[in-house]
Design an enzyme around this catalytic site. Structure first.
Site, short mmCIF file in Angstrom:
data_model
loop_
_atom_site.label_atom_id
_atom_site.label_comp_id
_atom_site.label_asym_id
_atom_site.label_seq_id
_atom_site.Cartn_x
_atom_site.Cartn_y
_atom_site.Cartn_z
N CYS A 125 6.85 -19.57 11.41
CA CYS A 125 6.97 -18.25 12.01
C CYS A 125 5.79 -18.00 12.93
O CYS A 125 4.87 -18.81 12.99
CB CYS A 125 7.03 -17.16 10.94
N CYS A 127 4.41 -14.58 13.27
CA CYS A 127 3.78 -13.27 13.07
C CYS A 127 2.32 -13.35 12.62
O CYS A 127 1.54 -12.46 12.90
CB CYS A 127 4.59 -12.41 12.12
N CYS A 135 7.33 -11.49 15.08
CA CYS A 135 7.68 -12.87 14.71
C CYS A 135 8.07 -13.73 15.90
O CYS A 135 8.72 -14.77 15.74
CB CYS A 135 8.79 -12.85 13.66
N LYS A 201 17.19 -12.63 5.35
CA LYS A 201 15.87 -12.04 5.19
C LYS A 201 15.95 -10.59 5.65
O LYS A 201 16.29 -10.32 6.81
CB LYS A 201 14.84 -12.81 6.01
N ARG A 211 1.72 -8.75 4.21
CA ARG A 211 1.20 -8.44 5.55
C ARG A 211 -0.29 -8.11 5.49
O ARG A 211 -1.03 -8.39 6.43
CB ARG A 211 2.01 -7.30 6.17
N ARG A 223 10.29 -4.53 12.15
CA ARG A 223 11.02 -5.77 12.32
C ARG A 223 12.54 -5.59 12.22
O ARG A 223 13.28 -6.53 12.04
CB ARG A 223 10.59 -6.78 11.24
N GLU A 239 25.23 -14.70 7.90
CA GLU A 239 23.98 -15.36 8.35
C GLU A 239 23.83 -16.74 7.69
O GLU A 239 23.48 -17.71 8.35
CB GLU A 239 22.77 -14.51 7.95
N LYS A 254 16.03 -13.22 0.59
CA LYS A 254 14.69 -12.66 0.48
C LYS A 254 14.69 -11.20 0.91
O LYS A 254 15.22 -10.91 1.98
CB LYS A 254 13.75 -13.47 1.39
N SER A 280 5.98 -10.67 -2.22
CA SER A 280 4.67 -10.12 -2.56
C SER A 280 4.74 -8.75 -3.23
O SER A 280 4.02 -8.48 -4.19
CB SER A 280 3.80 -10.04 -1.30
N TYR A 319 4.90 -16.01 -6.49
CA TYR A 319 3.45 -15.99 -6.71
C TYR A 319 3.12 -16.09 -8.19
O TYR A 319 1.97 -16.32 -8.55
CB TYR A 319 2.84 -14.72 -6.09
C1 PBG Z 1 6.76 -14.19 7.99
C2 PBG Z 1 6.98 -13.95 6.56
C3 PBG Z 1 6.85 -12.77 5.82
C4 PBG Z 1 7.06 -13.11 4.49
C5 PBG Z 1 7.34 -14.46 4.46
N1 PBG Z 1 7.33 -14.96 5.76
C6 PBG Z 1 6.44 -11.41 6.23
C7 PBG Z 1 7.33 -10.59 7.06
O1 PBG Z 1 8.45 -10.95 7.43
O2 PBG Z 1 6.84 -9.51 7.40
C8 PBG Z 1 6.97 -12.18 3.31
C9 PBG Z 1 6.60 -12.83 2.02
C10 PBG Z 1 6.18 -11.91 0.95
O3 PBG Z 1 6.22 -10.67 1.07
O4 PBG Z 1 5.80 -12.44 -0.10
N2 PBG Z 1 7.72 -13.78 8.85
#
Ligand code: PBG
Length: 332
Positions: A125, A127, A135, A201, A211, A223, A239, A254, A280, A319
Protein backbone atom coordinates in the site's frame (compact mmCIF):
# COMPACT_ATOMS: atom_id res chain seq x y z
CA UNK A 1 -36.78 -36.61 18.55
CA UNK A 2 -37.25 -33.82 21.02
CA UNK A 3 -36.92 -33.37 24.76
CA UNK A 4 -36.86 -35.40 26.97
CA UNK A 5 -35.30 -38.07 24.65
CA UNK A 6 -33.01 -35.42 23.25
CA UNK A 7 -30.84 -33.63 25.79
CA UNK A 8 -28.23 -31.34 24.26
CA UNK A 9 -26.42 -31.16 27.59
CA UNK A 10 -25.35 -34.84 27.36
CA UNK A 11 -22.43 -34.06 25.07
CA UNK A 12 -21.42 -31.02 27.13
CA UNK A 13 -20.97 -32.85 30.39
CA UNK A 14 -17.21 -33.38 30.42
CA UNK A 15 -14.11 -31.94 28.76
CA UNK A 16 -13.64 -35.27 27.00
CA UNK A 17 -17.10 -35.23 25.44
CA UNK A 18 -16.82 -31.58 24.49
CA UNK A 19 -13.48 -32.20 22.82
CA UNK A 20 -14.87 -35.16 20.89
CA UNK A 21 -17.57 -33.14 19.19
CA UNK A 22 -15.87 -29.75 18.85
CA UNK A 23 -16.53 -28.45 15.34
CA UNK A 24 -13.77 -25.90 15.00
CA UNK A 25 -10.12 -25.90 15.94
CA UNK A 26 -7.74 -23.04 16.49
CA UNK A 27 -4.04 -23.68 16.01
CA UNK A 28 -1.02 -21.41 15.80
CA UNK A 29 -0.29 -22.52 12.23
CA UNK A 30 -3.39 -20.54 11.14
CA UNK A 31 -2.12 -17.29 12.63
CA UNK A 32 -0.26 -14.41 11.10
CA UNK A 33 1.32 -11.73 13.28
CA UNK A 34 1.45 -8.18 11.87
CA UNK A 35 4.71 -6.27 12.51
CA UNK A 36 5.48 -2.57 12.16
CA UNK A 37 8.99 -2.17 10.86
CA UNK A 38 10.86 1.11 10.74
CA UNK A 39 14.04 2.07 8.96
CA UNK A 40 14.58 4.96 11.36
CA UNK A 41 17.59 3.14 12.86
CA UNK A 42 18.98 2.28 9.40
CA UNK A 43 19.77 -1.29 8.43
CA UNK A 44 22.44 -1.79 11.08
CA UNK A 45 22.33 -4.07 14.05
CA UNK A 46 20.74 -1.50 16.33
CA UNK A 47 17.76 -2.90 18.22
CA UNK A 48 15.02 -0.34 18.45
CA UNK A 49 11.61 -0.98 19.97
CA UNK A 50 9.18 1.88 20.29
CA UNK A 51 5.89 1.20 22.08
CA UNK A 52 2.65 2.20 20.35
CA UNK A 53 0.47 3.79 23.05
CA UNK A 54 -2.87 2.91 21.44
CA UNK A 55 -1.86 -0.74 21.04
CA UNK A 56 -0.45 -2.00 24.35
CA UNK A 57 2.09 -4.76 23.75
CA UNK A 58 2.74 -3.76 20.11
CA UNK A 59 5.90 -1.89 19.11
CA UNK A 60 7.52 -0.27 16.12
CA UNK A 61 10.60 -2.35 15.42
CA UNK A 62 13.96 -1.73 13.81
CA UNK A 63 15.10 -4.37 11.31
CA UNK A 64 17.12 -6.32 13.85
CA UNK A 65 14.32 -6.16 16.44
CA UNK A 66 11.94 -7.47 13.76
CA UNK A 67 14.27 -10.43 13.21
CA UNK A 68 14.12 -11.12 16.96
CA UNK A 69 10.34 -10.99 16.83
CA UNK A 70 10.35 -13.35 13.85
CA UNK A 71 12.42 -15.90 15.77
CA UNK A 72 9.98 -15.69 18.65
CA UNK A 73 6.97 -16.11 16.33
CA UNK A 74 8.56 -19.16 14.72
CA UNK A 75 9.35 -20.65 18.12
CA UNK A 76 5.67 -20.29 19.05
CA UNK A 77 4.57 -22.10 15.90
CA UNK A 78 2.96 -19.05 14.27
CA UNK A 79 2.63 -19.46 10.50
CA UNK A 80 3.95 -16.11 9.42
CA UNK A 81 4.25 -12.36 9.64
CA UNK A 82 2.59 -9.48 7.83
CA UNK A 83 5.04 -6.60 7.46
CA UNK A 84 4.10 -2.93 7.47
CA UNK A 85 6.72 -0.28 6.77
CA UNK A 86 7.05 2.91 8.75
CA UNK A 87 9.42 5.02 6.66
CA UNK A 88 11.50 7.80 8.20
CA UNK A 89 10.56 10.03 5.24
CA UNK A 90 7.35 10.44 3.25
CA UNK A 91 6.65 12.25 -0.03
CA UNK A 92 3.74 13.11 -2.37
CA UNK A 93 4.31 10.04 -4.54
CA UNK A 94 5.01 7.59 -1.70
CA UNK A 95 8.24 6.64 -3.46
CA UNK A 96 9.67 5.02 -0.31
CA UNK A 97 7.25 2.16 -0.87
CA UNK A 98 9.29 0.56 -3.65
CA UNK A 99 12.74 1.50 -2.34
CA UNK A 100 14.86 -1.69 -2.33
CA UNK A 101 16.39 -0.38 0.90
CA UNK A 102 13.04 0.42 2.50
CA UNK A 103 12.04 -1.01 5.86
CA UNK A 104 9.78 -3.76 4.48
CA UNK A 105 12.30 -4.84 1.86
CA UNK A 106 15.21 -4.94 4.32
CA UNK A 107 13.16 -6.68 6.97
CA UNK A 108 11.78 -9.28 4.55
CA UNK A 109 15.30 -10.17 3.44
CA UNK A 110 16.73 -10.26 6.95
CA UNK A 111 13.86 -12.35 8.32
CA UNK A 112 13.98 -14.87 5.47
CA UNK A 113 17.72 -15.32 5.99
CA UNK A 114 17.34 -15.78 9.76
CA UNK A 115 14.12 -17.82 9.89
CA UNK A 116 13.59 -19.34 6.42
CA UNK A 117 10.53 -21.41 7.32
CA UNK A 118 8.50 -18.54 8.73
CA UNK A 119 6.22 -17.07 6.05
CA UNK A 120 6.72 -13.41 5.28
CA UNK A 121 3.71 -11.60 3.85
CA UNK A 122 3.94 -7.90 3.05
CA UNK A 123 1.27 -5.22 3.05
CA UNK A 124 1.33 -3.54 -0.34
CA UNK A 125 0.00 0.00 0.00
CA UNK A 126 1.05 3.62 -0.18
CA UNK A 127 -0.66 5.28 2.78
CA UNK A 128 2.34 4.85 5.10
CA UNK A 129 4.58 6.45 2.46
CA UNK A 130 2.56 9.42 1.20
CA UNK A 131 2.64 12.81 2.92
CA UNK A 132 -1.13 13.09 2.53
CA UNK A 133 -1.77 9.62 4.00
CA UNK A 134 -4.02 8.36 1.20
CA UNK A 135 -3.55 4.90 -0.30
CA UNK A 136 -2.44 6.17 -3.71
CA UNK A 137 -1.33 9.13 -5.79
CA UNK A 138 -3.63 12.11 -6.03
CA UNK A 139 -5.12 13.78 -9.03
CA UNK A 140 -5.18 17.57 -9.04
CA UNK A 141 -8.68 17.55 -7.53
CA UNK A 142 -7.48 15.54 -4.53
CA UNK A 143 -9.12 12.26 -5.59
CA UNK A 144 -6.91 9.16 -5.56
CA UNK A 145 -6.00 8.31 -9.16
CA UNK A 146 -6.90 4.64 -9.58
CA UNK A 147 -4.97 3.68 -12.70
CA UNK A 148 -1.81 5.63 -11.84
CA UNK A 149 -1.85 4.06 -8.37
CA UNK A 150 -2.30 0.53 -9.73
CA UNK A 151 0.98 0.86 -11.66
CA UNK A 152 2.82 1.87 -8.51
CA UNK A 153 1.14 -0.83 -6.43
CA UNK A 154 2.40 -3.45 -8.91
CA UNK A 155 5.88 -1.96 -8.65
CA UNK A 156 5.76 -2.15 -4.84
CA UNK A 157 4.63 -5.78 -4.95
CA UNK A 158 7.53 -6.69 -7.24
CA UNK A 159 10.00 -4.94 -4.93
CA UNK A 160 8.66 -6.97 -2.00
CA UNK A 161 8.92 -10.24 -3.94
CA UNK A 162 12.45 -9.35 -4.99
CA UNK A 163 13.33 -8.75 -1.33
CA UNK A 164 12.13 -12.24 -0.45
CA UNK A 165 8.43 -11.91 0.49
CA UNK A 166 6.56 -15.22 0.33
CA UNK A 167 3.15 -13.56 -0.10
CA UNK A 168 2.15 -10.05 -1.23
CA UNK A 169 -1.01 -8.53 0.19
CA UNK A 170 -2.38 -5.40 -1.55
CA UNK A 171 -4.53 -3.30 0.80
CA UNK A 172 -5.05 -0.16 -1.27
CA UNK A 173 -8.51 -1.09 -2.68
CA UNK A 174 -7.83 0.26 -6.17
CA UNK A 175 -9.72 -1.48 -8.97
CA UNK A 176 -7.67 -3.82 -11.13
CA UNK A 177 -4.66 -4.01 -8.85
CA UNK A 178 -4.69 -7.77 -8.39
CA UNK A 179 -4.49 -8.40 -12.14
CA UNK A 180 -1.75 -5.79 -12.51
CA UNK A 181 0.26 -7.29 -9.67
CA UNK A 182 -0.09 -10.80 -11.08
CA UNK A 183 1.11 -9.68 -14.47
CA UNK A 184 4.05 -7.74 -13.03
CA UNK A 185 5.11 -10.58 -10.73
CA UNK A 186 4.95 -13.10 -13.59
CA UNK A 187 6.97 -10.84 -15.89
CA UNK A 188 9.65 -10.37 -13.28
CA UNK A 189 10.04 -14.07 -12.58
CA UNK A 190 7.88 -14.31 -9.46
CA UNK A 191 5.10 -16.51 -10.81
CA UNK A 192 5.25 -18.60 -7.62
CA UNK A 193 4.54 -15.70 -5.26
CA UNK A 194 0.88 -15.80 -4.15
CA UNK A 195 -1.36 -12.75 -3.81
CA UNK A 196 -3.46 -12.36 -0.68
CA UNK A 197 -5.94 -9.68 -1.73
CA UNK A 198 -7.53 -7.39 0.81
CA UNK A 199 -10.72 -7.87 -1.19
CA UNK A 200 -13.46 -6.78 1.19
CA UNK A 201 -11.78 -3.99 3.09
CA UNK A 202 -14.24 -1.65 4.72
CA UNK A 203 -13.94 2.05 5.54
CA UNK A 204 -13.86 1.26 9.24
CA UNK A 205 -13.50 3.07 12.54
CA UNK A 206 -11.54 0.07 13.79
CA UNK A 207 -8.32 1.11 12.02
CA UNK A 208 -7.76 4.02 14.41
CA UNK A 209 -4.85 2.61 16.41
CA UNK A 210 -3.12 1.36 13.24
CA UNK A 211 -3.11 4.85 11.75
CA UNK A 212 -1.62 6.06 14.97
CA UNK A 213 1.07 3.40 14.73
CA UNK A 214 1.80 4.02 11.06
CA UNK A 215 1.24 7.78 11.03
CA UNK A 216 -1.11 7.18 8.08
CA UNK A 217 -4.23 9.14 9.00
CA UNK A 218 -5.34 10.95 5.82
CA UNK A 219 -4.36 14.63 5.99
CA UNK A 220 -7.72 15.52 4.42
CA UNK A 221 -10.93 13.66 3.67
CA UNK A 222 -11.35 9.98 4.37
CA UNK A 223 -11.02 6.63 2.60
CA UNK A 224 -14.67 6.15 1.69
CA UNK A 225 -13.93 6.80 -1.98
CA UNK A 226 -11.99 3.52 -2.20
CA UNK A 227 -12.68 1.40 0.89
CA UNK A 228 -16.08 -0.29 1.18
CA UNK A 229 -19.26 0.94 2.81
CA UNK A 230 -19.85 -1.11 6.01
CA UNK A 231 -23.48 -1.55 5.00
CA UNK A 232 -22.68 -3.62 1.89
CA UNK A 233 -22.47 -7.41 1.98
CA UNK A 234 -23.29 -8.38 -1.60
CA UNK A 235 -20.67 -5.93 -2.78
CA UNK A 236 -18.08 -7.65 -0.58
CA UNK A 237 -18.74 -10.94 -2.33
CA UNK A 238 -18.53 -9.20 -5.69
CA UNK A 239 -15.16 -7.65 -4.78
CA UNK A 240 -13.84 -11.06 -3.76
CA UNK A 241 -15.08 -12.71 -6.95
CA UNK A 242 -13.48 -9.98 -9.06
CA UNK A 243 -10.17 -10.44 -7.25
CA UNK A 244 -10.44 -14.21 -7.73
CA UNK A 245 -10.97 -13.58 -11.44
CA UNK A 246 -7.87 -11.39 -11.56
CA UNK A 247 -5.77 -14.13 -10.00
CA UNK A 248 -5.93 -13.67 -6.23
CA UNK A 249 -4.77 -16.84 -4.47
CA UNK A 250 -6.36 -15.87 -1.17
CA UNK A 251 -8.91 -13.21 -0.30
CA UNK A 252 -9.38 -11.21 2.87
CA UNK A 253 -12.23 -9.78 4.87
CA UNK A 254 -11.29 -6.83 7.04
CA UNK A 255 -12.11 -5.95 9.79
CA UNK A 256 -13.09 -9.33 11.20
CA UNK A 257 -15.45 -9.00 14.15
CA UNK A 258 -18.24 -6.91 12.72
CA UNK A 259 -17.99 -8.79 9.39
CA UNK A 260 -18.29 -12.48 10.34
CA UNK A 261 -21.23 -12.92 7.97
CA UNK A 262 -19.01 -11.85 5.09
CA UNK A 263 -16.21 -14.24 6.02
CA UNK A 264 -18.74 -17.05 5.51
CA UNK A 265 -20.25 -15.53 2.38
CA UNK A 266 -16.91 -14.83 0.70
CA UNK A 267 -15.65 -18.31 1.51
CA UNK A 268 -18.77 -19.95 0.07
CA UNK A 269 -18.83 -17.79 -3.05
CA UNK A 270 -15.16 -17.92 -4.03
CA UNK A 271 -14.04 -21.31 -2.73
CA UNK A 272 -10.68 -19.61 -2.12
CA UNK A 273 -8.84 -19.63 1.18
CA UNK A 274 -10.06 -16.68 3.23
CA UNK A 275 -8.08 -14.61 5.69
CA UNK A 276 -9.80 -12.56 8.40
CA UNK A 277 -7.96 -9.49 9.69
CA UNK A 278 -8.60 -8.96 13.40
CA UNK A 279 -7.61 -5.30 13.19
CA UNK A 280 -5.97 -2.79 15.50
CA UNK A 281 -9.19 -1.33 16.96
CA UNK A 282 -10.47 -4.80 17.76
CA UNK A 283 -7.21 -5.55 19.53
CA UNK A 284 -7.24 -2.25 21.41
CA UNK A 285 -10.80 -2.82 22.65
CA UNK A 286 -9.88 -6.19 24.15
CA UNK A 287 -6.75 -4.75 25.73
CA UNK A 288 -8.67 -1.83 27.23
CA UNK A 289 -11.44 -4.03 28.61
CA UNK A 290 -8.90 -6.45 30.05
CA UNK A 291 -6.90 -3.62 31.64
CA UNK A 292 -10.10 -2.31 33.20
CA UNK A 293 -10.73 -5.74 34.66
CA UNK A 294 -13.98 -6.15 32.72
CA UNK A 295 -13.06 -9.28 30.78
CA UNK A 296 -10.66 -12.21 31.02
CA UNK A 297 -8.23 -11.41 28.21
CA UNK A 298 -7.11 -14.96 27.54
CA UNK A 299 -10.63 -16.38 27.33
CA UNK A 300 -11.87 -13.45 25.25
CA UNK A 301 -9.02 -13.65 22.74
CA UNK A 302 -9.35 -17.40 22.23
CA UNK A 303 -13.12 -17.01 21.86
CA UNK A 304 -12.73 -14.26 19.26
CA UNK A 305 -10.15 -16.15 17.22
CA UNK A 306 -12.20 -19.36 17.37
CA UNK A 307 -15.27 -17.46 16.18
CA UNK A 308 -13.36 -16.33 13.11
CA UNK A 309 -12.39 -19.91 12.30
CA UNK A 310 -16.03 -20.91 12.82
CA UNK A 311 -17.16 -18.16 10.43
CA UNK A 312 -14.94 -19.73 7.78
CA UNK A 313 -11.55 -18.04 8.04
CA UNK A 314 -8.68 -20.32 7.04
CA UNK A 315 -6.11 -17.79 8.19
CA UNK A 316 -6.34 -15.17 10.93
CA UNK A 317 -4.19 -12.07 11.04
CA UNK A 318 -4.06 -10.81 14.61
CA UNK A 319 -1.96 -8.71 16.97
CA UNK A 320 -2.93 -11.29 19.60
CA UNK A 321 -1.09 -14.04 17.67
CA UNK A 322 1.85 -14.44 20.05
CA UNK A 323 -0.31 -14.52 23.19
CA UNK A 324 -2.78 -16.87 21.52
CA UNK A 325 -0.04 -19.24 20.40
CA UNK A 326 1.37 -19.29 23.93
CA UNK A 327 -2.05 -19.99 25.45
CA UNK A 328 -2.80 -22.70 22.89
CA UNK A 329 0.51 -24.41 23.69
CA UNK A 330 -0.33 -24.37 27.40
CA UNK A 331 -3.70 -26.01 26.77
CA UNK A 332 -2.22 -29.15 25.19
C1 PBG B 1 -3.13 0.23 4.78
C2 PBG B 1 -3.69 -0.60 5.85
C3 PBG B 1 -4.48 -0.23 6.95
C4 PBG B 1 -4.64 -1.37 7.72
C5 PBG B 1 -3.98 -2.39 7.06
N1 PBG B 1 -3.43 -1.90 5.88
C6 PBG B 1 -4.98 1.09 7.37
C7 PBG B 1 -6.04 1.77 6.61
O1 PBG B 1 -6.58 1.29 5.61
O2 PBG B 1 -6.31 2.90 7.03
C8 PBG B 1 -5.36 -1.46 9.03
C9 PBG B 1 -4.89 -2.53 9.94
C10 PBG B 1 -5.35 -2.43 11.34
O3 PBG B 1 -6.16 -1.55 11.72
O4 PBG B 1 -4.90 -3.26 12.13
N2 PBG B 1 -3.97 0.63 3.78
Amino acid sequence: MAFPQTRMRRLRATAGLRGLVRETDLTADRLILPLFVTDAAGDGAQELREPIPSMPGVERLSISAAVGEAREAARLGIAGLLLFGIPAEKDQQGSGAWDPDGAVQLAAGAIKRAVPDLLVATDVCMCEYTEHGHCGVLREDGVVDNDATVELIARIAVSHARAGADIVAPSDMMDGRVGAIREALDEEGFSDVPILAYSAKFASAFYGPFRDAAGSTPAFGDRRGYQMDPANGREAVREALLDAGEGADMVMVKPALAYGDLISAVSAATGLPVAAYNVSGEYAMVKAAAAAGSIDERAAVLEILTSLRRAGADTIISYHAKDAARWLAEQT
